[in-house]
Design a protein around this motif. Sequence first.
Motif, PDB file in Angstrom:
ATOM      1  N   GLY A  90      30.320  37.816   5.785  1.00 21.93           N
ATOM      2  CA  GLY A  90      30.580  37.345   7.137  1.00 21.93           C
ATOM      3  C   GLY A  90      30.905  38.437   8.135  1.00 21.93           C
ATOM      4  O   GLY A  90      31.163  38.155   9.303  1.00 21.93           O
ATOM      5  N   PHE A  91      30.890  39.696   7.695  1.00 25.06           N
ATOM      6  CA  PHE A  91      31.229  40.783   8.604  1.00 25.06           C
ATOM      7  C   PHE A  91      29.997  41.217   9.396  1.00 25.06           C
ATOM      8  O   PHE A  91      28.964  41.573   8.816  1.00 25.06           O
ATOM      9  N   SER A  92      30.111  41.215  10.717  1.00 35.08           N
ATOM     10  CA  SER A  92      28.968  41.545  11.566  1.00 35.08           C
ATOM     11  C   SER A  92      28.897  43.049  11.802  1.00 35.08           C
ATOM     12  O   SER A  92      29.831  43.646  12.339  1.00 35.08           O
ATOM     13  N   MET A  93      27.778  43.636  11.439  1.00 32.70           N
ATOM     14  CA  MET A  93      27.614  45.092  11.534  1.00 32.70           C
ATOM     15  C   MET A  93      27.100  45.517  12.907  1.00 32.70           C
ATOM     16  O   MET A  93      26.404  46.512  13.044  1.00 32.70           O
ATOM     17  N   PHE A  94      27.438  44.731  13.926  1.00 30.42           N
ATOM     18  CA  PHE A  94      27.009  45.037  15.296  1.00 30.42           C
ATOM     19  C   PHE A  94      28.067  44.474  16.243  1.00 30.42           C
ATOM     20  O   PHE A  94      28.986  43.778  15.813  1.00 30.42           O
ATOM     21  N   ASP A  95      27.925  44.778  17.525  1.00 30.05           N
ATOM     22  CA  ASP A  95      28.925  44.371  18.518  1.00 30.05           C
ATOM     23  C   ASP A  95      28.765  42.880  18.837  1.00 30.05           C
ATOM     24  O   ASP A  95      28.332  42.513  19.925  1.00 30.05           O
ATOM     25  N   SER A  96      29.157  42.050  17.894  1.00 33.46           N
ATOM     26  CA  SER A  96      28.948  40.606  18.028  1.00 33.46           C
ATOM     27  C   SER A  96      29.787  40.020  19.158  1.00 33.46           C
ATOM     28  O   SER A  96      30.962  40.337  19.301  1.00 33.46           O
ATOM     29  N   LYS A  97      29.150  39.144  19.926  1.00 39.46           N
ATOM     30  CA  LYS A  97      29.886  38.451  20.978  1.00 39.46           C
ATOM     31  C   LYS A  97      30.497  37.159  20.447  1.00 39.46           C
ATOM     32  O   LYS A  97      31.301  36.516  21.120  1.00 39.46           O
ATOM     33  N   ALA A  98      30.093  36.789  19.247  1.00 39.97           N
ATOM     34  CA  ALA A  98      30.549  35.507  18.701  1.00 39.97           C
ATOM     35  C   ALA A  98      31.852  35.634  17.925  1.00 39.97           C
ATOM     36  O   ALA A  98      32.570  34.650  17.735  1.00 39.97           O
ATOM     37  N   TRP A 138      31.454  33.835   4.006  1.00 46.92           N
ATOM     38  CA  TRP A 138      32.719  33.641   3.288  1.00 46.92           C
ATOM     39  C   TRP A 138      33.937  33.871   4.170  1.00 46.92           C
ATOM     40  O   TRP A 138      35.066  33.791   3.708  1.00 46.92           O
ATOM     41  N   HIS A 139      33.684  34.166   5.453  1.00 44.80           N
ATOM     42  CA  HIS A 139      34.792  34.447   6.364  1.00 44.80           C
ATOM     43  C   HIS A 139      35.038  33.306   7.343  1.00 44.80           C
ATOM     44  O   HIS A 139      36.171  32.956   7.631  1.00 44.80           O
ATOM     45  N   HIS A 140      33.978  32.720   7.845  1.00 40.36           N
ATOM     46  CA  HIS A 140      34.132  31.603   8.780  1.00 40.36           C
ATOM     47  C   HIS A 140      34.481  30.320   8.002  1.00 40.36           C
ATOM     48  O   HIS A 140      33.851  30.041   6.980  1.00 40.36           O
ATOM     49  N   PRO A 141      35.458  29.546   8.488  1.00 43.53           N
ATOM     50  CA  PRO A 141      35.881  28.352   7.743  1.00 43.53           C
ATOM     51  C   PRO A 141      34.807  27.258   7.616  1.00 43.53           C
ATOM     52  O   PRO A 141      34.995  26.311   6.848  1.00 43.53           O
ATOM     53  N   GLY A 142      33.707  27.410   8.327  1.00 46.20           N
ATOM     54  CA  GLY A 142      32.629  26.434   8.175  1.00 46.20           C
ATOM     55  C   GLY A 142      31.444  27.005   7.415  1.00 46.20           C
ATOM     56  O   GLY A 142      30.452  26.323   7.175  1.00 46.20           O
ATOM     57  N   GLY A 143      31.546  28.281   7.034  1.00 42.02           N
ATOM     58  CA  GLY A 143      30.431  28.931   6.338  1.00 42.02           C
ATOM     59  C   GLY A 143      30.339  28.471   4.893  1.00 42.02           C
ATOM     60  O   GLY A 143      31.308  27.967   4.326  1.00 42.02           O
ATOM     61  N   MET A 144      29.179  28.662   4.312  1.00 47.17           N
ATOM     62  CA  MET A 144      28.963  28.257   2.929  1.00 47.17           C
ATOM     63  C   MET A 144      29.517  29.302   1.966  1.00 47.17           C
ATOM     64  O   MET A 144      29.442  30.483   2.243  1.00 47.17           O
ATOM     65  N   GLY A 145      30.073  28.836   0.859  1.00 48.91           N
ATOM     66  CA  GLY A 145      30.266  29.733  -0.273  1.00 48.91           C
ATOM     67  C   GLY A 145      31.668  30.175  -0.640  1.00 48.91           C
ATOM     68  O   GLY A 145      31.887  30.600  -1.762  1.00 48.91           O
ATOM     69  N   ASN A 146      32.627  30.090   0.291  1.00 51.81           N
ATOM     70  CA  ASN A 146      33.960  30.552  -0.093  1.00 51.81           C
ATOM     71  C   ASN A 146      34.756  29.408  -0.722  1.00 51.81           C
ATOM     72  O   ASN A 146      35.331  28.574  -0.038  1.00 51.81           O
TER      73      ASN A 146
END
Length: 312
Positions: A90-98, A138-146
């Motif tokens: 879930g870690f964004s390797m760019f300057d994410s605005k989200a 695995w970082h966002h509470p709505g993401g799949m997998g954690n």
Amino acid sequence: DKERMEWWSDARFGMFIHWGIYTVPAGFYKGNAISNSAEWIMNKGKIPIAEYEKFAKQFNPTKFNADEFVALAKEAGMKYMIITAKHHDGFSMFDSKATDYNIVDATPFKRDILKELAEACEKQGLKFGFYYSQAQDWHHPGGMGNGWDKDLKRVSSDEYVFEKALPEVKQLLTEYGPISNFWWDTPRQMTKSVVDSLHHITTALQPNIITNDRLGDDYPGDHKTFERHGPKYQPEAKYWELCQPVSGSWGYRSDDNNFKSIPTLIRNLIDQSSKGGNYLLNVSPTNEGILKMEAVERMKAIGAWMKNNSEA
Ligand code: JFZ
């Protein structure tokens, strides 16, 4: 379609890059080697989000030089580059605005490596695309997998998609110049409408983009993906690609010395190529932002072989 696929079909050889904050633990957690590919350490080590987040603060690959990476890919004879914009962690390797959970806002490094690579590719004439884990996060509470973090208060997967995946994909397709490829991965539990939206914005924003077959069930994409092992015989699919790590792990792990030999790599390239497919060879930058000597040596050797065996 044929026209759109032409450069890719001719390319035959590309560089895959798995890079994220998992290069900080580099395969080890609390003194134990965690088995599997390095980018899976959060999952395999059942690391809570709050613990894993700390790796971001130690991610400072100051030796990274985008021009050198692109030059090395070119020297190897590669024609395109695909890098992990966001992996399952879930870690964004760019300057994410989200989300602030990204390389610019959450690390001491503070540089947008995707921007740097996009510019270097543009300058040196290499096609450039993204890997994006659209379902697993695995970082966002709505993401799949954690399924291991007990402090995680889950929200719906739609929330994850509308807050993070869709805006990030949109940003990647609008702020980084021409994007040659979108490489989706592990399409688990995606609803049809979500998959449709992802597909729609991708092709609408970059009409020439080429996608793989891992977006969702109803989307074969433009090409088939073979993983680690190439097909024995020429596949029926017209467009396909073998992705394979140059060593054992996709992401960098400090104990991975399992480099394929130079003859093996050259043979693998010839093998896919002769069966009509592409070879996407993965390298794993370290926590310093460079490649191990063994990897560099191999890229150069493949390039030298190609040069010695081409006309003109
Ligand atoms: C996925 C990821 O989970 C992995 O970390 C890496 O990024 C790799 C390139 O892709 O792993 C997969 C996905 C699909 C298969 C195998 C491994 N598969 O279909 O055999």
